[in-house]
Scaffold this active site. Sequence first.
Site, PDB file in Angstrom:
ATOM      1  N   SER A 111      46.935  36.977  23.718  1.00 52.64           N
ATOM      2  CA  SER A 111      47.354  36.159  24.865  1.00 52.64           C
ATOM      3  C   SER A 111      47.042  34.674  24.739  1.00 52.64           C
ATOM      4  CB  SER A 111      46.715  36.705  26.144  1.00 52.64           C
ATOM      5  OG  SER A 111      47.454  37.794  26.645  1.00 52.64           O
TER       6      SER A 111
ATOM      7  N   LYS B  67      49.839  32.107  24.987  1.00 52.42           N
ATOM      8  CA  LYS B  67      50.321  31.549  26.253  1.00 52.42           C
ATOM      9  C   LYS B  67      50.057  30.046  26.348  1.00 52.42           C
ATOM     10  CE  LYS B  67      49.964  35.703  29.183  1.00 52.42           C
ATOM     11  NZ  LYS B  67      49.491  36.734  28.249  1.00 52.42           N
TER      12      LYS B  67
ATOM     13  N   SER C 128      46.260  35.472  32.897  1.00 48.79           N
ATOM     14  CA  SER C 128      46.940  36.005  31.716  1.00 48.79           C
ATOM     15  C   SER C 128      48.161  36.816  32.144  1.00 48.79           C
ATOM     16  CB  SER C 128      46.000  36.874  30.870  1.00 48.79           C
ATOM     17  OG  SER C 128      46.500  36.998  29.554  1.00 48.79           O
TER      18      SER C 128
END
Length: 494
Positions: A160, A163, A331
């Site tokens: 993640s 991102k 997230s």
Amino acid sequence: MAEPVEKPTEEPLNRWGGWKAPTYLKRGSGSQDLRLVAGSAVLGLVVAVGAVLAAGPWDSGQRKAERDLAAVQERAGGAHHQGEASDTPAPAPSAPPVLTALGDTAGHSAAAGKNALAAALAPLLDSPALGSVRTAVVVDVATGEQVYADGATTPMTPASTVKIATAAAALSALGPHHRIATTVRLSPDSRTVTLAGGGDPTLDEAALRSLAADTARSLRADGAGAVRLTYDTSRYSGPAVHPIGRNENIARVSALMADEGRLDGSTRGPAPRTDDPAGDAARTFAELLDEAGVETRSGPTPGRTAAGARTVATHLSAPLSALVERALTNSDNDIAEALARQTALKAGEPASFAGGRRAVTARLKALGLPTAGARLADGSGLDRADKVTATLLAGLLALAADPDHPELRPVLTGLPVAGFSGTLGDRYTATSRGTGLIRAKTGTLTGVNSLAGTAVDAKGRLLAFAFLASGTTSPDEAEAALDTLAAALTGAAG
């Protein structure tokens, strides 16, 4: 067994053997801005965290408490004056009492500081908890200098933390004030109403109710009778199901959905998802139209907006800055994929996984960032085909602090605060080392753990860091090892 990695092409190197950051971080007002950022992280958290928890973490792309604190510091004499620049950034104006407790290292030479940092980080990076392959980069944000690197140009699966790249590309392409529109359009013969999705995954029942009320008013003004209801998802293309398959971490990617397709009333984290997010949103809209006094001839059906249709109602999402902060703090995979597609649309690419990959990569290149070895297969980091380097992530974070790139600031303000918010809320406690001095995006897949963000060191410097590990066997142990690495940057780790 080490994961196979792609061979990156050569990038310009600085004198430390790392990527040479662009000369966007200038001495003067820029370094003063960075000291204010550092100061808010050191001293402002006592005040800021309470304000964030009370008001929510998103305030149109800026954390309100930090912004107010920076303004107070500027009025107190924080403005830059001619002749104050130096090769080493001074501690933040608010930091000395805290830094004294941490141990001031301002008298050390730059080389000694680098040696000390390497001595602190190298053994921690060798922890077996970090698996078979691990890489690390630390950048002094005020100078753009890479002050520590290990495997800096090795492409790794970022989970993640990708991102950060998605968010930066979207902000650069669209600006922090951009809003995603969901519209209702009426056909020229006033017989068909179409709910047209623009790609806002945060659309909810309240927004649909407002759209229905506005639509009803417009139809009454036109004297329209019963209408046929359709819904248009054509703004997005390509596969709707993420390459990982059906998963509670992400809904089917659609230009029209409500509440991210969640079926349990939750607002974050894994959740059961609908198989038909667009149809569900349209059916809810149909019920709300009926409540508003509009008769529909039948249930909603998918279809394209009629040629010549006019807009009778519009709902705008929160500003892109707020969407970015929500995506990073929680997230949020659904928002991240929407950000990638909005970037694709701006670039004239199809709003698909492939189009998002091309558009985000092109944006990062346009920002002057090192993309060698990078493959941005999705916007969320759920795809193991994603590859980035620690150099790219740390460079992105440093760029987000650049005074010449205020549009990127939500990348920093959206990072979870260690021990207080988002995905770092339960990874530190109020007594842990580094609590409040670290803001970072987490990343977790089976066998992959990462952490990338900023930390304030014992001299008041703001450091950007990226730590990536693969081949890990215990998520809890890997996270603890990453947290220890980040805490070492604050000067608090023994």
